[in-house]
Design a protein around this motif. Structure first.
Motif, PDB file in Angstrom:
ATOM      1  N   LEU A  99      27.293  41.584  33.255  1.00 55.04           N
ATOM      2  CA  LEU A  99      27.733  40.861  34.450  1.00 55.04           C
ATOM      3  C   LEU A  99      27.981  41.870  35.575  1.00 55.04           C
ATOM      4  CD1 LEU A  99      30.165  38.586  32.480  1.00 55.04           C
ATOM      5  CD2 LEU A  99      28.311  37.698  33.895  1.00 55.04           C
ATOM      6  N   PRO A 100      27.167  41.833  36.633  1.00 54.04           N
ATOM      7  CA  PRO A 100      27.284  42.843  37.709  1.00 54.04           C
ATOM      8  C   PRO A 100      28.690  42.913  38.285  1.00 54.04           C
ATOM      9  CG  PRO A 100      25.360  41.450  38.040  1.00 54.04           C
ATOM     10  CD  PRO A 100      26.124  40.844  36.918  1.00 54.04           C
ATOM     11  N   THR A 101      29.370  41.762  38.328  1.00 50.17           N
ATOM     12  CA  THR A 101      30.717  41.744  38.903  1.00 50.17           C
ATOM     13  C   THR A 101      31.673  42.615  38.098  1.00 50.17           C
ATOM     14  OG1 THR A 101      30.254  39.470  39.530  1.00 50.17           O
ATOM     15  CG2 THR A 101      32.516  40.201  39.738  1.00 50.17           C
ATOM     16  N   ALA A 148      42.363  47.012  49.472  1.00 51.28           N
ATOM     17  CA  ALA A 148      41.277  46.047  49.633  1.00 51.28           C
ATOM     18  C   ALA A 148      40.251  46.201  48.514  1.00 51.28           C
ATOM     19  CB  ALA A 148      40.620  46.224  51.005  1.00 51.28           C
ATOM     20  N   THR A 151      41.666  45.072  45.062  1.00 49.07           N
ATOM     21  CA  THR A 151      41.830  43.616  45.080  1.00 49.07           C
ATOM     22  C   THR A 151      40.481  42.928  44.973  1.00 49.07           C
ATOM     23  OG1 THR A 151      43.727  43.924  46.528  1.00 49.07           O
ATOM     24  CG2 THR A 151      42.898  41.703  46.315  1.00 49.07           C
ATOM     25  N   ALA A 152      39.498  43.459  45.693  1.00 49.54           N
ATOM     26  CA  ALA A 152      38.152  42.884  45.635  1.00 49.54           C
ATOM     27  C   ALA A 152      37.618  42.928  44.212  1.00 49.54           C
ATOM     28  CB  ALA A 152      37.226  43.640  46.582  1.00 49.54           C
ATOM     29  N   GLY A 153      37.739  44.106  43.573  1.00 50.15           N
ATOM     30  CA  GLY A 153      37.270  44.248  42.200  1.00 50.15           C
ATOM     31  C   GLY A 153      37.989  43.300  41.257  1.00 50.15           C
ATOM     32  N   SER A 155      39.774  40.501  41.851  1.00 48.17           N
ATOM     33  CA  SER A 155      39.639  39.060  42.029  1.00 48.17           C
ATOM     34  C   SER A 155      38.216  38.589  41.772  1.00 48.17           C
ATOM     35  CB  SER A 155      40.128  38.637  43.409  1.00 48.17           C
ATOM     36  OG  SER A 155      39.295  39.183  44.383  1.00 48.17           O
ATOM     37  N   ALA A 156      37.233  39.434  42.068  1.00 47.59           N
ATOM     38  CA  ALA A 156      35.856  39.070  41.727  1.00 47.59           C
ATOM     39  C   ALA A 156      35.710  38.965  40.210  1.00 47.59           C
ATOM     40  CB  ALA A 156      34.881  40.103  42.293  1.00 47.59           C
ATOM     41  N   ALA A 159      37.363  35.841  38.987  1.00 45.91           N
ATOM     42  CA  ALA A 159      36.541  34.649  39.200  1.00 45.91           C
ATOM     43  C   ALA A 159      35.524  34.483  38.078  1.00 45.91           C
ATOM     44  CB  ALA A 159      35.840  34.743  40.551  1.00 45.91           C
ATOM     45  N   ILE A 160      34.911  35.611  37.664  1.00 45.05           N
ATOM     46  CA  ILE A 160      33.903  35.560  36.607  1.00 45.05           C
ATOM     47  C   ILE A 160      34.561  35.282  35.248  1.00 45.05           C
ATOM     48  CG2 ILE A 160      32.189  36.951  35.370  1.00 45.05           C
ATOM     49  CD1 ILE A 160      31.289  35.991  38.131  1.00 45.05           C
ATOM     50  N   TYR A 162      37.282  33.652  34.766  1.00 49.84           N
ATOM     51  CA  TYR A 162      37.649  32.233  34.791  1.00 49.84           C
ATOM     52  C   TYR A 162      36.446  31.374  34.407  1.00 49.84           C
ATOM     53  CZ  TYR A 162      39.184  27.694  36.587  1.00 49.84           C
ATOM     54  OH  TYR A 162      39.501  26.375  36.705  1.00 49.84           O
ATOM     55  N   LEU A 163      35.299  31.731  34.972  1.00 57.21           N
ATOM     56  CA  LEU A 163      34.059  31.001  34.697  1.00 57.21           C
ATOM     57  C   LEU A 163      33.668  31.149  33.227  1.00 57.21           C
ATOM     58  CD1 LEU A 163      32.386  29.399  36.723  1.00 57.21           C
ATOM     59  CD2 LEU A 163      30.836  31.340  36.872  1.00 57.21           C
TER      60      LEU A 163
ATOM     61  N   THR B 101      36.858  28.401  42.597  1.00 53.84           N
ATOM     62  CA  THR B 101      36.972  29.662  43.334  1.00 53.84           C
ATOM     63  C   THR B 101      36.791  29.450  44.833  1.00 53.84           C
ATOM     64  OG1 THR B 101      36.003  30.697  41.408  1.00 53.84           O
ATOM     65  CG2 THR B 101      36.170  32.027  43.375  1.00 53.84           C
ATOM     66  N   LEU B 147      46.428  40.935  53.493  1.00 56.81           N
ATOM     67  CA  LEU B 147      45.170  41.658  53.249  1.00 56.81           C
ATOM     68  C   LEU B 147      44.732  41.443  51.809  1.00 56.81           C
ATOM     69  CD1 LEU B 147      42.954  43.792  53.804  1.00 56.81           C
ATOM     70  CD2 LEU B 147      44.632  45.550  53.294  1.00 56.81           C
ATOM     71  N   THR B 151      41.392  39.291  50.834  1.00 56.48           N
ATOM     72  CA  THR B 151      40.387  40.034  50.076  1.00 56.48           C
ATOM     73  C   THR B 151      40.123  39.356  48.739  1.00 56.48           C
ATOM     74  OG1 THR B 151      41.254  42.040  51.072  1.00 56.48           O
ATOM     75  CG2 THR B 151      39.759  42.316  49.238  1.00 56.48           C
ATOM     76  N   ALA B 152      41.199  38.893  48.099  1.00 53.43           N
ATOM     77  CA  ALA B 152      41.049  38.200  46.820  1.00 53.43           C
ATOM     78  C   ALA B 152      40.178  36.964  46.987  1.00 53.43           C
ATOM     79  CB  ALA B 152      42.420  37.821  46.269  1.00 53.43           C
ATOM     80  N   SER B 155      36.424  38.058  47.934  1.00 54.10           N
ATOM     81  CA  SER B 155      35.603  38.708  46.905  1.00 54.10           C
ATOM     82  C   SER B 155      35.389  37.797  45.704  1.00 54.10           C
ATOM     83  CB  SER B 155      36.211  40.037  46.493  1.00 54.10           C
ATOM     84  OG  SER B 155      37.434  39.828  45.865  1.00 54.10           O
ATOM     85  N   ALA B 156      36.369  36.919  45.404  1.00 52.19           N
ATOM     86  CA  ALA B 156      36.156  35.948  44.329  1.00 52.19           C
ATOM     87  C   ALA B 156      35.035  34.999  44.715  1.00 52.19           C
ATOM     88  CB  ALA B 156      37.444  35.184  44.050  1.00 52.19           C
ATOM     89  N   ALA B 159      31.720  36.720  44.473  1.00 54.23           N
ATOM     90  CA  ALA B 159      31.238  36.819  43.086  1.00 54.23           C
ATOM     91  C   ALA B 159      30.537  35.530  42.677  1.00 54.23           C
ATOM     92  CB  ALA B 159      32.409  37.114  42.153  1.00 54.23           C
ATOM     93  N   ASN B 168      22.789  34.372  35.998  1.00 57.73           N
ATOM     94  CA  ASN B 168      22.963  35.475  35.048  1.00 57.73           C
ATOM     95  C   ASN B 168      22.256  35.112  33.750  1.00 57.73           C
ATOM     96  OD1 ASN B 168      24.362  37.036  32.806  1.00 57.73           O
ATOM     97  ND2 ASN B 168      25.151  38.043  34.643  1.00 57.73           N
TER      98      ASN B 168
END
Lengths: 215, 215
Positions: A99-101, A148, A151-153, A155-156, A159-160, A162-163, B101, B147, B151-152, B155-156, B159, B168
């Motif tokens: 999974l790239p995320t 930032a 947080t980006a890493g 939460s992304a 999201a995955i 969760y999926l 998401t 922030l 960002t969360a 980025s979520a 994703a 995928n």
């Protein structure tokens, strides 16, 4: 300074004292200056103690954030599960790089971890020199950028994850956690360190701001 | 203050002048104090101008961030696409609330937008009172928290959008963007405002820190 007893600070301001010549005026000037310094040096020990405390707390929070991001990166990076069976859809083996995320999660956490380690010397310098200004500004900016990124890493990946747990009926994405049980547990758990580091970075920004305001 | 010409600053420090009594010493004290204030007021206009500039820039960046988050929330919130056909897997209609998401993305952007609007009065106060300290600390802390939130959300959503575009193979999640073309374009586009707001918030934190350091 007033050892001759002829021109004391009290006498200067409160009483009509016998005049001691020009030197007394010069002394008055010096005295005024030194008394102002005296006031600041009286208030300084407390203020300096608090500033030092803030800087030490800064260092401690950085250590916690380093541990958090490092643990997250390692936990995610070493995740893989091989199933003893296979179906038409699900492959034998699951690992984070499928999974790239999740790959982005590992990269983001590694970058933030390296940044935090590199910022330690500066944090130690701030304990010694609590009046530093530009280095604190630099740290605030980089901390915000790293906040930032982490947080980006996180939460992304969340999201995955969760999926992976719930799937999505509308998009026809099936939950993969029935099959890859330990894989899912691992990737869920590895988020904790990252979200912890996020909170630490918010506090680090606040601490640097407090230190700047107290200067 | 020196209109009587009997006790000028130059005379006090450089020459042996005729003594004018206790008042001269008191004046010397006053003079010393006022000259120190004089030095700061000489440097102040430039510094105050820069501080005011920083505060105005703060206000402008807040407006840009408000527009960004508002546009993102509206663009995502109003997204839906009804297909003229249906297959076994894909439903007739796609909207943002099908994917939790994306709902989080709308909520996060709305919260940050409301926060930024509420922070505008404080930002205007900072233009007038550039030496404010605690209100700036509060803004830095809340800006950092917002922030993290924006960002969360961004980025979520990114994703999920990536997954919608690419799918995928390993997890057997199919790309849905072949079917829901305009839906995918809309949700991709709505990320831009959010990432823009993210950059603005990083700059806002830096600006507040600069303002604190310049005080």
């Amino acid at each position: 300074m007033w050892e001759d007893g002829l021109c004391s600070p009290n006498q200067l301001s409160d009483q009509q004292v016998p005049y001691q010549g020009e030197t007394c005026i010069e002394r008055a000037l010096t005295m005024k200056g030194s008394s102002e310094h005296g006031e600041t040096s009286k208030a300084a020990p407390l203020g300096r103690g608090v500033s030092k405390g803030v800087s030490v707390l800064d260092l401690i929070l950085r250590f916690i954030a380093i541990i958090g991001t490092l643990a997250s990166a390692i936990a995610m990076g070493t995740t893989n599960e091989t199933l003893p069976f296979f179906t038409q859809f699900i492959r034998f083996k699951a690992q984070y790089s499928d999974l790239p995320t999740l790959t982005f999660f590992v990269v983001a956490n590694s970058i933030v971890c390296v940044y935090l380690i590199l910022s330690l010397p500066l944090s130690i310098v701030h304990i010694i020199r609590s009046r530093a200004k530009y280095s604190r500004l630099l740290l605030i900016f980089l901390d915000a950028a790293m906040l930032a990124l982490v947080t980006a890493g996180a939460s992304a990946a969340a999201a995955i994850v969760y999926l992976a747990h719930k799937g999505n009926v509308r998009a026809n994405w099936l939950a993969i956690c029935q099959q890859f049980d330990s894989f899912c547990e691992r990737i869920s758990g590895s988020l904790i360190g990252s979200f912890g580091a996020m909170v630490m970075l918010i506090l680090l920004i606040l601490l640097s701001a407090i230190a700047l305001a107290r200067r």
